[in-house]
Scaffold this motif. Structure first.
Motif, PDB file in Angstrom:
ATOM      1  N   ASN A   1       0.945  -1.108   0.006  1.00  0.00           N
ATOM      2  CA  ASN A   1       0.072   0.029   0.157  1.00  0.00           C
ATOM      3  C   ASN A   1       0.843   1.362  -0.044  1.00  0.00           C
ATOM      4  O   ASN A   1       1.774   1.528   0.912  1.00  0.00           O
ATOM      5  CB  ASN A   1      -0.862  -0.037   1.265  1.00  0.00           C
ATOM      6  N   PRO A   2       1.073   2.183  -1.063  1.00  0.00           N
ATOM      7  CA  PRO A   2      -0.085   1.973  -2.179  1.00  0.00           C
ATOM      8  C   PRO A   2       0.149   1.709  -3.590  1.00  0.00           C
ATOM      9  O   PRO A   2      -0.774   1.783  -4.637  1.00  0.00           O
ATOM     10  CB  PRO A   2      -0.235   3.647  -2.215  1.00  0.00           C
ATOM     11  N   THR A   3       1.454   0.974  -3.705  1.00  0.00           N
ATOM     12  CA  THR A   3       1.731   0.519  -5.006  1.00  0.00           C
ATOM     13  C   THR A   3       1.337  -0.731  -5.663  1.00  0.00           C
ATOM     14  O   THR A   3       1.387  -0.836  -6.670  1.00  0.00           O
ATOM     15  CB  THR A   3       3.301   0.624  -5.141  1.00  0.00           C
TER      16      THR A   3
ATOM     17  N   TRP B   1       1.113   2.460 -15.065  1.00  0.00           N
ATOM     18  CA  TRP B   1       0.992   1.532 -13.925  1.00  0.00           C
ATOM     19  C   TRP B   1       1.337   0.143 -14.248  1.00  0.00           C
ATOM     20  O   TRP B   1       1.717  -0.203 -15.264  1.00  0.00           O
ATOM     21  CB  TRP B   1      -0.756   1.897 -13.768  1.00  0.00           C
TER      22      TRP B   1
ATOM     23  N   TYR C   1      -4.834  -2.261  -4.655  1.00  0.00           N
ATOM     24  CA  TYR C   1      -4.195  -1.054  -5.089  1.00  0.00           C
ATOM     25  C   TYR C   1      -3.678  -1.013  -6.566  1.00  0.00           C
ATOM     26  O   TYR C   1      -2.838  -2.089  -6.810  1.00  0.00           O
ATOM     27  CB  TYR C   1      -3.473  -0.166  -3.997  1.00  0.00           C
TER      28      TYR C   1
ATOM     29  N   TRP D   1      -0.928   1.784  -8.646  1.00  0.00           N
ATOM     30  CA  TRP D   1      -0.353   3.015  -8.471  1.00  0.00           C
ATOM     31  C   TRP D   1      -0.134   3.604 -10.000  1.00  0.00           C
ATOM     32  O   TRP D   1       0.443   3.096 -10.730  1.00  0.00           O
ATOM     33  CB  TRP D   1       1.079   2.691  -7.894  1.00  0.00           C
TER      34      TRP D   1
ATOM     35  N   THR E   1       0.701   6.540 -12.167  1.00  0.00           N
ATOM     36  CA  THR E   1       1.705   7.964 -12.431  1.00  0.00           C
ATOM     37  C   THR E   1       1.325   8.577 -13.813  1.00  0.00           C
ATOM     38  O   THR E   1       1.477   7.687 -15.014  1.00  0.00           O
ATOM     39  CB  THR E   1       2.990   7.522 -12.255  1.00  0.00           C
TER      40      THR E   1
ATOM     41  N   GLY F   1      -1.363  10.909  -4.729  1.00  0.00           N
ATOM     42  CA  GLY F   1      -0.207  10.214  -4.286  1.00  0.00           C
ATOM     43  C   GLY F   1       0.914  11.024  -3.275  1.00  0.00           C
ATOM     44  O   GLY F   1       1.506  10.324  -2.588  1.00  0.00           O
TER      45      GLY F   1
ATOM     46  N   TYR G   1       1.160   9.730   0.422  1.00  0.00           N
ATOM     47  CA  TYR G   1       2.035   8.713   0.893  1.00  0.00           C
ATOM     48  C   TYR G   1       3.199   8.942   0.328  1.00  0.00           C
ATOM     49  O   TYR G   1       4.258   8.252   0.716  1.00  0.00           O
ATOM     50  CB  TYR G   1       1.544   7.321  -0.397  1.00  0.00           C
TER      51      TYR G   1
ATOM     52  N   ALA H   1       5.490  12.543  -4.756  1.00  0.00           N
ATOM     53  CA  ALA H   1       4.678  11.695  -5.680  1.00  0.00           C
ATOM     54  C   ALA H   1       3.615  12.725  -6.374  1.00  0.00           C
ATOM     55  O   ALA H   1       2.263  12.476  -6.155  1.00  0.00           O
ATOM     56  CB  ALA H   1       3.917  10.490  -5.194  1.00  0.00           C
TER      57      ALA H   1
ATOM     58  N   SER I   1       1.172  11.106  -9.205  1.00  0.00           N
ATOM     59  CA  SER I   1       0.559   9.820  -8.980  1.00  0.00           C
ATOM     60  C   SER I   1      -0.786   9.743  -8.297  1.00  0.00           C
ATOM     61  O   SER I   1      -1.084  10.891  -7.136  1.00  0.00           O
ATOM     62  CB  SER I   1       1.637   8.925  -8.203  1.00  0.00           C
TER      63      SER I   1
ATOM     64  N   ARG J   1      -3.333   6.973  -6.011  1.00  0.00           N
ATOM     65  CA  ARG J   1      -3.596   5.552  -5.643  1.00  0.00           C
ATOM     66  C   ARG J   1      -5.111   5.126  -5.974  1.00  0.00           C
ATOM     67  O   ARG J   1      -6.107   5.769  -5.389  1.00  0.00           O
ATOM     68  CB  ARG J   1      -3.435   5.199  -4.014  1.00  0.00           C
TER      69      ARG J   1
END
Length: 479
Positions: free
Chosen positions: A263-265, A405, A413, A415, A417, A441, A444, A448, A451, A453
Motif C-alpha cells: 500500500n499504495p503501489t 501503471w 491498489y 499506483w 503515475t 499520491g 504517501y 509523488a 501519482s 492511488r
C-alpha cells in the motif's frame, strides 16, 4: 446539518442556515474562537449556492456572532458572550492546538468526510465493497453464539485464548510458527502501530519505510516526534541495499514494510528480496514491523512466505488483520512477536482500552477456526480479480496515452503515475465536484506529485469505469 434544511419552507434558506449556525454557537458546539468551515465548504454541506451561505454569514457577522479576518477565515467571536456572561468563555481552540497527536492532512480529513456521501464514486477507498462483505455468514456465526459459552466481559490482556489459538493456527498455515503466548489481539492493525509507537520507541526515533508508503499518510509515529525516512521501491519491492547507508546516516531504530501487495503501489516483494532484507536487518540489529494486511488477498497466485516465516531470532513484529478480508467493522487484528514485547504492548493496551471487544474476538475465532475464513477468501479473490481486471481495462481505454501503471497480483491498489506534472490538489477538487473521490499520491510521498492511488476493491465495476474515465478527462485538461 444539511438534513435540517426544509427546502419547502417559506423561510428563506439563508435564514435557515443562519439559525442552524446560531444554534451550534449558542449550544457550545462551536465555542468562541472556533474557525467555522469556509463558505465554499458550507455551500457544499448545505448543497446551496455560495451566495446563500454568504447571506447567512453576513447576518451572523452583523449580529456579532462571527468575525472574519483576511487570511484567518471566519471565527466565532468573543463579543457576543460579554452580554451573556461576566466570565471569559473557555478557549477550546487552544486546547485543540495543544494536543500532542497531529491532525490528519486536510485532504485526508476531506476524504474521510466525503466517503460517507451518497452517490460518491470512491476510487481511493481501501476496504471491501459492501457487496463483498459476508453478511449472511456473519449472521450465521453470531447466531451460533447462543449455543456456546460466550464471554461478554473483559478478556485477558493479550486477548481471548481461543482466538489467539485460532490466529496461531492461521499463521502456521502461512509458514509462521508462533504460540498463542506470543500473540496480542488488537483492534485492527492501526492500533498495533499505535501501541508500538508509544510502547517500544523513544521520541525522535528514526523509522525506515518504503517510499511511497501508507505510513506517511498516518501521524502515529510523527506525533511522537519520530522521523520517517523512505527507502526506494522497485518492481521487487523495498530495496534492502539502501539500509546500511540509512542506518549510518540516520541511526535507524526500526523498519516498517508491507511486503505483500504494498500500500499504495500494489507491488510484491520477491522471496529473494525478503531473505536479503532479513539478512541485512539481522546484520545491523534493525527490528522490522511486517504489515501483512493484504497477504491473503492474492489474485494470481500466493505470495512468498511472510518475512516472519524466515525469522529465527524474534526480530520481526508481524501485524495481521481481518479488516481487509472479512470486515472493517469487526476491528480485530493481531501482533505476533517475542513474548516480552507482546507483554509490554498488552500492558499498554489494557491501559488504553482494556481489551478489544469480546464479542468481536469470539466472532473472529469462529471465522478462523471453522474453515469459514478460507472459503470466504476463495470467493473474495475471484470477485476482486474481476474488479482488478475491469479497472485495468478502463485504465487502458482512458489513460494509456497519459499515464503508466503496473498490474498488481493481489491486494486492493493500482499506483497510477501521469506522464506530465499536474496539480493534484486541483485534480482532487475537480474530481470531487463530479462525485469522484481519489487519493492523491502526495498522501504517501510528498514528492509523488504525478501519482494517485487507485483502489478497485470498493466501487462497483460500472462506477470504476465511470470514475476512471472522469479522472482521465480531468487529468488531460490539467496537463
Amino acid at each position: 446539518m444539511n438534513n435540517r434544511l426544509n427546502r419547502n419552507s417559506e423561510i428563506p434558506l439563508y435564514q435557515q442556515i443562519e439559525q442552524i449556525i446560531k444554534e451550534k454557537i449558542v449550544k457550545g458546539e462551536w465555542p468562541a474562537g472556533t474557525k467555522i468551515p469556509s463558505q465554499r465548504k458550507l455551500a457544499d454541506i448545505f448543497r446551496v449556492n455560495r451566495s446563500t451561505v454568504t447571506a447567512a454569514i453576513d447576518e451572523l457577522t452583523a449580529s456579532g456572532l462571527l468575525e472574519g479576518k483576511r487570511g484567518g477565515g471566519t471565527k466565532v467571536t468573543n463579543h457576543t458572550w460579554k452580554s451573556l456572561s461576566a466570565v471569559r468563555p473557555l478557549d477550546w481552540t487552544s486546547y485543540v492546538r495543544s494536543g500532542i497527536h497531529r491532525p490528519n492532512s486536510t485532504t485526508i480529513q476531506e476524504i474521510n468526510r466525503q466517503e460517507f456521501n451518497e452517490g460518491m464514486i470512491r476510487l481511493g477507498t481501501g476496504e471491501l465493497s459492501p457487496e463483498l462483505l459476508p453478511y449472511r455468514q456473519m449472521k450465521e456465526v453470531l447466531a451460533g453464539a447462543e449455543a456456546e459459552k460466550l464471554s461478554l466481559g473483559y478478556e485477558e490482556p493479550k486477548g481471548n485464548r481461543y482466538v489467539r489459538e485460532a490466529v496461531a493456527e492461521h499463521l502456521k498455515r502461512k509458514g509462521v510458527n508462533t504460540s498463542p503466548d506470543s500473540i496480542l489481539i488488537v483492534s485492527g492493525a492501526l492500533q498495533a502501530l499505535q501501541l508500538i509507537a508509544i510502547g517500544l520507541l523513544k521520541r525522535k526515533s528514526a523509522v525506515l519505510t518504503e517510499r511511497p508508503s501508507y505510513l506517511y499518510s498516518l501521524h502515529v509515529f510523527q506525533s511522537m516526534e519520530m522521523r520517517l525516512f523512505g527507502i526506494p521501491v522497485d518492481e521487487s519491492g523495498l530495496d534492502p541495499a539502501f539500509i546500511p547507508a540509512c542506518k549510518k546516516q540516520y541511526g535507524a531504530d526500526l523498519l516498517y514494510t508491507i511486503p505483500s501487495f504494498h500500500n499504495p503501489t500494489g507491488r510484491q516483494m520477491s522471496e529473494d528480496r525478503r531473505k536479503e532484507l532479513i539478512r541485512i536487518s539481522k546484520a545491523y540489529s534493525l527490528p522490522i514491523i511486517e504489515d501483512d494486511a493484504y497477504g491473503d488477498l492474492w489474485l494470481d497466485g500466493p505470495p512468498p512466505p511472510p518475512l516472519k516465516a524466515f525469522d529465527q531470532d524474534g526480530s520481526i513484529l508481524y501485524v495481521g488483520t481481518l479488516s481487509k478480508t472479512v470486515s472493517p467493522g469487526l476491528r480485530i487484528g493481531w501482533v505476533a512477536g517475542p513474548e516480552p514485547v507482546i507483554e509490554r504492548l498488552a500492558d499498554i493496551k489494557m491501559q488504553t482500552d482494556y481489551g478489544s471487544s469480546s464479542l468481536s474476538q469470539w466472532a473472529a475465532a469462529k471465522w478462523l477456526a471453522g474453515g469459514l475464513y478460507e472459503q470466504h477468501l476463495a470467493t473474495i479473490r475471484k470477485k476482486l480479480k474481476i474488479r482488478r481486471d475491469a479497472a485495468l481495462r478502463s485504465l487502458k481505454a482512458h489513460c494509456q496515452a497519459i499515464a503508466t501503471w503496473e498490474k498488481p497480483s493481489g491486494g486492493f491498489y493500482i499506483w497510477v503515475t501521469f506522464h506530465k506534472p499536474l496539480p493534484l490538489n486541483t485534480l482532487f477538487e475537480r474530481a470531487l465536484k463530479k462525485n469522484v473521490l481519489i487519493n492523491p499520491g502526495t498522501l504517501y510521498d510528498k514528492e509523488a506529485k504525478q501519482s494517485i492511488r487507485l483502489s478497485y476493491s470498493y466501487a462497483s465495476i460500472s462506477d470504476l469505469e465511470k470514475g476512471i474515465r472522469t479522472v482521465a478527462e480531468l487529468a488531460r485538461e490539467l496537463m
